[in-house]
Scaffold this active site. Structure first.
Site, mmCIF file in Angstrom:
data_model
loop_
_atom_site.group_PDB
_atom_site.id
_atom_site.type_symbol
_atom_site.label_atom_id
_atom_site.label_comp_id
_atom_site.label_asym_id
_atom_site.label_seq_id
_atom_site.Cartn_x
_atom_site.Cartn_y
_atom_site.Cartn_z
ATOM 1 N N ARG A 121 2.046 -62.077 -38.303
ATOM 2 C CA ARG A 121 2.086 -63.402 -37.703
ATOM 3 C C ARG A 121 3.294 -63.583 -36.788
ATOM 4 O O ARG A 121 3.315 -64.495 -35.961
ATOM 5 C CB ARG A 121 2.080 -64.488 -38.777
ATOM 6 C CG ARG A 121 0.683 -64.878 -39.206
ATOM 7 C CD ARG A 121 0.636 -66.175 -39.991
ATOM 8 N NE ARG A 121 1.235 -66.037 -41.297
ATOM 9 C CZ ARG A 121 2.297 -66.714 -41.726
ATOM 10 N NH1 ARG A 121 2.887 -67.585 -40.927
ATOM 11 N NH2 ARG A 121 2.767 -66.533 -42.932
ATOM 12 N N TYR A 132 -13.146 -77.795 -19.316
ATOM 13 C CA TYR A 132 -14.037 -77.159 -20.281
ATOM 14 C C TYR A 132 -14.363 -78.180 -21.372
ATOM 15 O O TYR A 132 -13.485 -78.932 -21.822
ATOM 16 C CB TYR A 132 -13.365 -75.919 -20.852
ATOM 17 C CG TYR A 132 -14.048 -75.336 -22.052
ATOM 18 C CD1 TYR A 132 -15.398 -75.004 -22.029
ATOM 19 C CD2 TYR A 132 -13.336 -75.109 -23.232
ATOM 20 C CE1 TYR A 132 -16.023 -74.469 -23.131
ATOM 21 C CE2 TYR A 132 -13.946 -74.576 -24.342
ATOM 22 C CZ TYR A 132 -15.293 -74.259 -24.296
ATOM 23 O OH TYR A 132 -15.914 -73.736 -25.398
ATOM 24 N N ASP A 166 -5.457 -74.452 -16.157
ATOM 25 C CA ASP A 166 -6.411 -73.501 -16.726
ATOM 26 C C ASP A 166 -6.899 -72.616 -15.583
ATOM 27 O O ASP A 166 -7.578 -73.079 -14.669
ATOM 28 C CB ASP A 166 -7.567 -74.258 -17.373
ATOM 29 C CG ASP A 166 -8.502 -73.349 -18.154
ATOM 30 O OD1 ASP A 166 -8.697 -72.194 -17.734
ATOM 31 O OD2 ASP A 166 -9.060 -73.803 -19.170
ATOM 32 N N LYS A 181 -13.070 -64.488 -21.450
ATOM 33 C CA LYS A 181 -13.883 -64.435 -20.244
ATOM 34 C C LYS A 181 -13.509 -63.230 -19.370
ATOM 35 O O LYS A 181 -13.717 -62.094 -19.769
ATOM 36 C CB LYS A 181 -13.752 -65.757 -19.489
ATOM 37 C CG LYS A 181 -13.900 -67.002 -20.376
ATOM 38 C CD LYS A 181 -15.184 -67.033 -21.165
ATOM 39 C CE LYS A 181 -15.501 -68.385 -21.782
ATOM 40 N NZ LYS A 181 -14.566 -68.872 -22.802
#
Length: 392
Positions: free
Chosen positions: A75, A129, A194, A219
């Site tokens: 982590r 989005y 974005d 993507k």
């Protein structure tokens, strides 16, 4: 933009974007006798010096800086993921990048960083989005959003505004925003852009004044439909806070995903260029087609197309055979979806339509197939939409 030079650490010569895509994050491999990057799947790592371990944990808790020396725990960070982060930062021209398990996890981390400082107000421009819109509009993280157009951003700022959020080109209308002018309007408030649709191949928002650059790395950065991830490119100070949020919330990226993303970056410029050429060819066909009432395509180009049909858009989805009817985008194969039914269904219907996401709008993510084959499939599907128009 392939010939643009990317800023890198002083020990590394400035290199073209296409070169960085292939080599960034891999600069040390030859010295280790390696060619392909290794995948480190360890969740924990041995340490026989607990005093040093304690000091490194304290340093991370204070600044979020990546610990010096060997890894500590999954982590805190992972060597394979760090290679991808280094490469993406170089491509976007930022000091750092921090990767997460998804694009939404990345956006959540940004919002939590600002909220932790008491800056819970967000100014945002639609369309975004659909899930980004939903996260802001519902206040799930205790944030408050003011929706405005780009010209109204400056007037919407408040003392507790922690972030201005835009997407350009926007999902799914491909609307573009003058990021340089918008960054000026933001003043001292960080602008998050974005950049999922454009990728650093077509646009680098940090050069235009954005402090934060968000990607759904699922993507184009991955590019093959087989990895889910998100990443924020930013300055080192903000990266430290994002690492602390990632450590506390556990939104880490799996090492195998980091490896696949680093591999995806190597072909990113080639894929984006080839898919964009296909998209431009389809845009010309769609713009001249009487079955299509409007085509949305950004000035900067790219492989994403929005188009509105005169007939039934659901019949287009049902009628494709080569093209895959599926959510997501940016893969080597072509995907089509109906935003009002899927990606933006979660957005209030009136807000959705007011943002230009109409019921007849289809979103096409163009891949690497032959353009004539793609058009043949679209042509047949558009015929289906005309036949189904009377029932729509």
């Amino acid at each position: 933009m392939d010939s643009a030079r990317t800023p890198t650490a002083s020990r590394t010569p400035l290199r073209a974007l296409a070169t960085e895509a292939v080599h960034a994050g891999r600069d040390d491999l030859a010295r280790q006798g390696l060619h392909a990057p290794p995948i480190d799947l360890s969740t924990t790592h041995p340490s026989y010096d607990s005093r040093d371990e304690a000091a490194r944990i304290d340093a991370f808790a204070t600044t979020g800086a990546e610990p010096d020396g060997p890894p500590v725990y999954g982590r805190l960070g992972n060597p394979t993921v760090a290679r991808f982060e280094t490469a993406l930062a170089r491509l976007e021209g930022t000091e750092a990048a921090v990767a997460f398990a998804s694009g939404m996890a990345a956006l959540t981390a940004v919002l939590l960083v600002r909220a932790s400082l008491g800056l819970r107000h967000v100014v945002a421009v639609r369309p975004l989005y659909g899930c980004s819109d939903h996260l802001l509009d519902t206040g799930l993280l205790g944030t408050e959003v003011t929706w405005t157009d780009p010209a109204g951003v400056a007037d919407a700022l408040r003392p507790d505004t922690g972030l201005v959020l835009v997407e350009s080109p926007a999902n799914p209308t491909l609307a573009e925003i003058d990021l340089r002018a918008l960054a000026h309007s933001c003043g001292s408030v960080p602008l998050l852009a974005d950049n999922t649709f454009a990728t650093p191949v077509l646009q680098r928002p940090a050069e235009l004044g954005a402090r934060l650059v968000l990607h759904s790395a699922t993507k184009y950065l991955g590019g093959h439909g087989d990895v889910m991830a998100g990443v924020v490119a930013c300055d080192e100070e903000f990266a430290g806070r994002l690492r602390q949020i990632r450590f506390a919330t556990g939104g880490v990226l799996h090492p195998l995903a980091g490896y696949l993303l680093l591999r995806g970056l190597a072909t990113l410029p080639v894929r984006v260029r080839a898919a964009s050429e296909n998209a431009a060819a389809l845009v010309r066909r769609l713009a001249a087609d009487p079955r299509v009432t409007r085509v949305h395509y950004p000035r900067i180009g790219g492989a994403m197309i929005g188009f509105e049909v005169a007939g039934d858009p659901h019949e287009v989805i049902a009628g494709v055979r080569l093209i895959t009817p599926a959510v997501s985008l940016g893969s080597v194969d072509t995907l089509i979806q109906h935003p009002a039914s899927i990606s933006h269904r979660i957005v209030d219907a009136d807000d959705r339509r007011n943002a230009g996401v109409g019921d007849r709008l289809l979103r096409l993510s163009v891949g690497l197939e032959d353009a004539e084959d793609l058009w043949s499939d679209l042509d047949a599907a558009l015929d289906c939409s005309v036949r189904g128009a009377e029932l729509y």
